[in-house]
Scaffold this motif. Structure first.
Motif, PDB file in Angstrom:
ATOM      1  N   VAL A  96      38.883  20.053  44.304  1.00  0.00           N
ATOM      2  CA  VAL A  96      39.482  21.082  45.164  1.00  0.00           C
ATOM      3  C   VAL A  96      39.357  22.409  44.436  1.00  0.00           C
ATOM      4  O   VAL A  96      39.721  22.521  43.258  1.00  0.00           O
ATOM      5  CB  VAL A  96      40.967  20.774  45.453  1.00  0.00           C
ATOM      6  CG1 VAL A  96      41.621  21.931  46.210  1.00  0.00           C
ATOM      7  CG2 VAL A  96      41.106  19.481  46.252  1.00  0.00           C
ATOM      8  N   ARG A  97      38.801  23.396  45.149  1.00  0.00           N
ATOM      9  CA  ARG A  97      38.695  24.733  44.553  1.00  0.00           C
ATOM     10  C   ARG A  97      40.043  25.456  44.712  1.00  0.00           C
ATOM     11  O   ARG A  97      40.586  25.499  45.822  1.00  0.00           O
ATOM     12  CB  ARG A  97      37.593  25.499  45.288  1.00  0.00           C
ATOM     13  CG  ARG A  97      37.606  26.964  45.022  1.00  0.00           C
ATOM     14  CD  ARG A  97      36.308  27.516  44.527  1.00  0.00           C
ATOM     15  NE  ARG A  97      35.589  26.685  43.588  1.00  0.00           N
ATOM     16  CZ  ARG A  97      34.349  26.960  43.182  1.00  0.00           C
ATOM     17  NH1 ARG A  97      33.742  28.022  43.634  1.00  0.00           N
ATOM     18  NH2 ARG A  97      33.723  26.185  42.326  1.00  0.00           N
ATOM     19  N   VAL A  98      40.589  25.952  43.610  1.00  0.00           N
ATOM     20  CA  VAL A  98      41.881  26.653  43.686  1.00  0.00           C
ATOM     21  C   VAL A  98      41.758  28.036  43.075  1.00  0.00           C
ATOM     22  O   VAL A  98      40.882  28.290  42.244  1.00  0.00           O
ATOM     23  CB  VAL A  98      43.015  25.869  42.960  1.00  0.00           C
ATOM     24  CG1 VAL A  98      43.219  24.503  43.567  1.00  0.00           C
ATOM     25  CG2 VAL A  98      42.761  25.762  41.464  1.00  0.00           C
ATOM     26  N   THR A  99      42.650  28.944  43.514  1.00  0.00           N
ATOM     27  CA  THR A  99      42.687  30.303  42.965  1.00  0.00           C
ATOM     28  C   THR A  99      44.072  30.581  42.413  1.00  0.00           C
ATOM     29  O   THR A  99      45.072  30.343  43.107  1.00  0.00           O
ATOM     30  CB  THR A  99      42.394  31.342  44.069  1.00  0.00           C
ATOM     31  OG1 THR A  99      41.116  31.046  44.615  1.00  0.00           O
ATOM     32  CG2 THR A  99      42.392  32.768  43.528  1.00  0.00           C
ATOM     33  N   ASN A 100      44.131  31.047  41.195  1.00  0.00           N
ATOM     34  CA  ASN A 100      45.393  31.518  40.634  1.00  0.00           C
ATOM     35  C   ASN A 100      45.645  32.907  41.231  1.00  0.00           C
ATOM     36  O   ASN A 100      44.887  33.846  40.977  1.00  0.00           O
ATOM     37  CB  ASN A 100      45.268  31.583  39.100  1.00  0.00           C
ATOM     38  CG  ASN A 100      46.538  32.110  38.467  1.00  0.00           C
ATOM     39  OD1 ASN A 100      47.224  32.970  39.025  1.00  0.00           O
ATOM     40  ND2 ASN A 100      46.849  31.577  37.292  1.00  0.00           N
ATOM     41  N   LEU A 101      46.682  33.037  42.043  1.00  0.00           N
ATOM     42  CA  LEU A 101      46.876  34.270  42.808  1.00  0.00           C
ATOM     43  C   LEU A 101      47.269  35.448  41.910  1.00  0.00           C
ATOM     44  O   LEU A 101      47.079  36.607  42.291  1.00  0.00           O
ATOM     45  CB  LEU A 101      47.926  34.054  43.907  1.00  0.00           C
ATOM     46  CG  LEU A 101      47.532  32.994  44.951  1.00  0.00           C
ATOM     47  CD1 LEU A 101      48.679  32.735  45.913  1.00  0.00           C
ATOM     48  CD2 LEU A 101      46.282  33.400  45.726  1.00  0.00           C
ATOM     49  N   ALA A 102      47.791  35.175  40.725  1.00  0.00           N
ATOM     50  CA  ALA A 102      48.167  36.266  39.821  1.00  0.00           C
ATOM     51  C   ALA A 102      46.943  36.838  39.118  1.00  0.00           C
ATOM     52  O   ALA A 102      46.814  38.058  38.955  1.00  0.00           O
ATOM     53  CB  ALA A 102      49.171  35.765  38.790  1.00  0.00           C
ATOM     54  N   THR A 103      46.001  35.955  38.696  1.00  0.00           N
ATOM     55  CA  THR A 103      44.853  36.424  37.904  1.00  0.00           C
ATOM     56  C   THR A 103      43.558  36.476  38.707  1.00  0.00           C
ATOM     57  O   THR A 103      42.553  36.973  38.229  1.00  0.00           O
ATOM     58  CB  THR A 103      44.615  35.453  36.721  1.00  0.00           C
ATOM     59  OG1 THR A 103      44.307  34.165  37.286  1.00  0.00           O
ATOM     60  CG2 THR A 103      45.839  35.331  35.835  1.00  0.00           C
ATOM     61  N   ASN A 104      43.601  35.899  39.934  1.00  0.00           N
ATOM     62  CA  ASN A 104      42.402  35.777  40.776  1.00  0.00           C
ATOM     63  C   ASN A 104      41.363  34.816  40.227  1.00  0.00           C
ATOM     64  O   ASN A 104      40.231  34.758  40.716  1.00  0.00           O
ATOM     65  CB  ASN A 104      41.748  37.142  41.012  1.00  0.00           C
ATOM     66  CG  ASN A 104      42.005  37.580  42.440  1.00  0.00           C
ATOM     67  OD1 ASN A 104      42.396  36.752  43.272  1.00  0.00           O
ATOM     68  ND2 ASN A 104      41.786  38.851  42.715  1.00  0.00           N
ATOM     69  N   GLU A 105      41.727  34.097  39.186  1.00  0.00           N
ATOM     70  CA  GLU A 105      40.804  33.136  38.570  1.00  0.00           C
ATOM     71  C   GLU A 105      40.626  31.943  39.532  1.00  0.00           C
ATOM     72  O   GLU A 105      41.597  31.456  40.112  1.00  0.00           O
ATOM     73  CB  GLU A 105      41.432  32.666  37.254  1.00  0.00           C
ATOM     74  CG  GLU A 105      40.585  31.713  36.446  1.00  0.00           C
ATOM     75  CD  GLU A 105      41.448  30.942  35.432  1.00  0.00           C
ATOM     76  OE1 GLU A 105      40.906  30.042  34.802  1.00  0.00           O
ATOM     77  OE2 GLU A 105      42.654  31.241  35.314  1.00  0.00           O
TER      78      GLU A 105
END
Ligand code: FAD
Length: 554
Positions: A96-105
């Motif tokens: 599953v592709r995920v994005t850390n919303l704080a760092t955009n990583e």
């Protein structure tokens, strides 16, 4: 084994906790885009109303420990990623592709078993002005905190768009703090939960508390004060000033991830799952508000987004991702809520739903005290039972009133879950002592009344039907058989009414016409039924009574 769970409120954390208990060695991760975890969404109205002081209380265990990331790591050995959004599922590579919303990583998380617990989102209808400051929905704890702040700071006049469960709970908790207006598109509040004659009783309570009900009306636009803040709600039935607007117009399942991954959706638009709560991909499970359920009575797919269901889903999924084979058979659409002094519950099919589905419906409305009438604190409740006249099976129950409805509702749930007939329900060995019930529990009594009707012994009519016939000016005798004291206290204001107390009926029956229809009533309809039997024994052939008497008059 790697178990990856998307969604961290009800179904997700429940699945994680159960999986951990069943498989101590599994690697379990929860991904949640918001900042709060495992909170009681159902408690949000009570937090907004101030009965629950701090939002942390909605996230705490009964022992008072807040369920945050550290709690999940230390106590449950579950890894939680908050502020992280799942963007896409790669079913072939099981990631599953995920994005850390704080760092955009952005990165990929692998799984052996994936759980979708993505929940639902409140509907925000595309009405002009819906994005003005001061217009809220109530889908998560951040929104609940914003609404509470707005209530405390500005809200003198609150307009609630939607007269469903959440709209009414809000009216209940805000009723003493602000002037409330509810705008509802349908002709009645709670129209998906109750039959109209019972919704009318709820509306009476709301109006009695000063809540303005604008029924059968649509919101056309929301207007601002010129500075971007909300000022009024314009409907097809006029314009209503507002400092705060809450849109409580239902929720939609969050299915984007599932849809884009090619998983099957059901006819309600929610994710389709089998009895093991597996999606069309056997390694991907789904539960809670994002899935559709099978209705246990009709066998049809339904969308019933409830916290009770989400938690039960979570447990089944937790078992199964850990190698078990637990099943979730379906739902009854059970719901319960409190609106001021009125408790309201329903389960199974309402009469309107049962008729739409083509059942041969028979129903009965039966008021009764919730405990011995002589015991202090005894309060009335009204039970409506719906059955299939062909099989005598119970189809549904609606129960409301200031008294204890919860235990009757849950007994009805048990009866429906086991496919009981009305006769079997009447024979349940229910508990009795005066502080708790009546010698014949109200539910037993209601079942017996319905049996009389199914057997052709009692001829009765729905009170709303009688009211409609009176409004149409139909010619029949409305025979009131209560005592003179009751008659002086409250009357039905129609020229059709003839008053003969039950004790005098045998002697004065000759005053009644034999060639006209007679509909009898009393306070709850017990004496009404007795009057019907007396008149039948005296040769009257066209006599019935209306159910519920004055106590349930809509
Ligand atoms: P949700 O609670 O919707 O949680 C899903 C979570 O998934 C969300 O936090 C969301 O941020 C996260 N998520 C979604 N997509 C992604 C993604 N792509 N990446 C990362 N995270 C994602 N039910 C009852 O039974 N009784 C009640 O009295 C009752 N009262 C209620 C009162 C209110 C005001 C509200 C709003 C609801 C009430 N409910 C009640 C319903 C109940 O709250 C829901 O049924 C329950 O919260 C559903 O849980 P869930 O875990 O399926 O989904």
């Amino acid at each position: 084994k790697r178990i990856l769970i998307i969604g961290g409120v009800a179904a997700g954390p429940k699945a994680a906790a159960r999986a951990r208990r069943c498989d101590p060695g599994a690697e379990i991760t929860i991904v949640e885009e918001g900042s709060f975890l495992s909170y009681a969404g159902c408690g949000m109205p009570f937090y907004i109303g101030g009965m629950v002081e701090k939002h942390e209380e909605l996230m705490a265990t009964p022992a008072g420990v807040v369920r945050d990331v550290a709690f999940f790591r230390n106590v449950k050995d579950i890894n939680v990623l908050t502020g992280t959004r799942a963007e896409a599922i790669d079913r072939k590579n099981k990631t599953v592709r995920v994005t850390n919303l704080a760092t955009n990583e952005t990165y990929d998380l692998p799984y052996d078993k994936l759980v979708l617990a993505t929940g639902s989102k409140p509907v925000r209808p595309p009405i002009p002005g819906v994005d003005l400051a001061g217009v809220y929905t109530l889908g998560n704890l951040d929104e609940a905190r914003a609404v509470r702040q707005a209530v405390e700071q500005v809200a003198r006049r609150v307009v609630i768009i939607g007269g469903g469960l959440i709209g009414l709970e809000l009216a209940d908790v805000l009723g003493t703090k602000a002037e409330i207006t509810i705008v509802e598109m349908m002709d009645h509040v709670l129209s998906t939960l109750l039959d109209p004659e019972l919704s009318i009783l709820v509306e009476r309570v709301l109006r009695g508390k000063g809540v303005q009900l604008i029924l059968g009306s649509r919101v056309e636009r929301i207007e601002g004060d010129g500075n971007g803040a909300v000022a009024r709600v314009v409907t097809t039935a006029g314009s209503f000033d507002a400092d705060l607007v809450v849109v409580a117009a239902g929720v939609r399942p969050r299915v984007e991830l599932a849809r884009e991954a090619g998983l099957d959706l059901g006819e309600t638009g929610a994710i389709k799952v089998n009895e093991y709560l597996q999606t069309s991909d056997p390694d991907i499970y789904a539960g809670g508000d994002c899935v559709e359920n099978t209705h246990l009575i009709s066998g049809r797919p339904v969308y019933t987004p409830m916290g009770s269901v989400a938690n039960r889903h979570g447990r089944v999924i937790g078992d199964n991702v850990a190698g078990g084979r637990d099943t979730f058979p379906g739902v009854l659409g059970t719901a319960i809520l409190k609106v001021f002094e009125m408790n309201i519950g329903r389960t199974g099919l309402s009469e309107s739903e049962a008729r739409r589905l083509g059942y041969n419906v028979q129903s009965f409305i039966c008021p009764a005290p919730d405990r011995a009438h002589f015991y202090p604190g005894s309060k009335p409740i009204i039970i409506k039972l719906v059955a299939d006249a062909s099989t005598r099976k119970l189809l549904g129950a609606q129960i409301l009133g200031p008294g204890d409805i919860g235990k009757r509702l849950d007994v009805a749930v048990a009866a429906l879950s086991m496919g009981a007939t009305v006769d079997q329900l009447a024979s349940f060995d229910l508990a009795y002592a005066p502080p708790f019930s009546t010698a014949l529990d109200p539910l037993t009594h209601a079942a017996n009344c319905l049996r009389n009707k199914l057997d052709g012994r009692a001829r009765s009519i729905n009170p709303l039907e009688v009211k409609k016939r009176l409004a149409a000016g139909e010619d029949f005798v409305l025979l009131d058989v209560r005592t003179p004291a009751e008659f002086n206290e409250v009357r039905l204001p129609y020229p059709n009414v003839v008053f003969i107390p039950l004790g005098k009926l045998r002697e004065r029956a000759k005053e009644l016409p034999k060639d006209r229809e007679i509909i009898v009533f009393c306070k709850v309809s017990l004496r009404g039924w007795e009057a019907q039997t007396i008149l039948a024994s005296l040769g009257f052939t066209n006599v019935s009574f209306f159910e519920g008497g004055i106590a349930a008059w809509p």
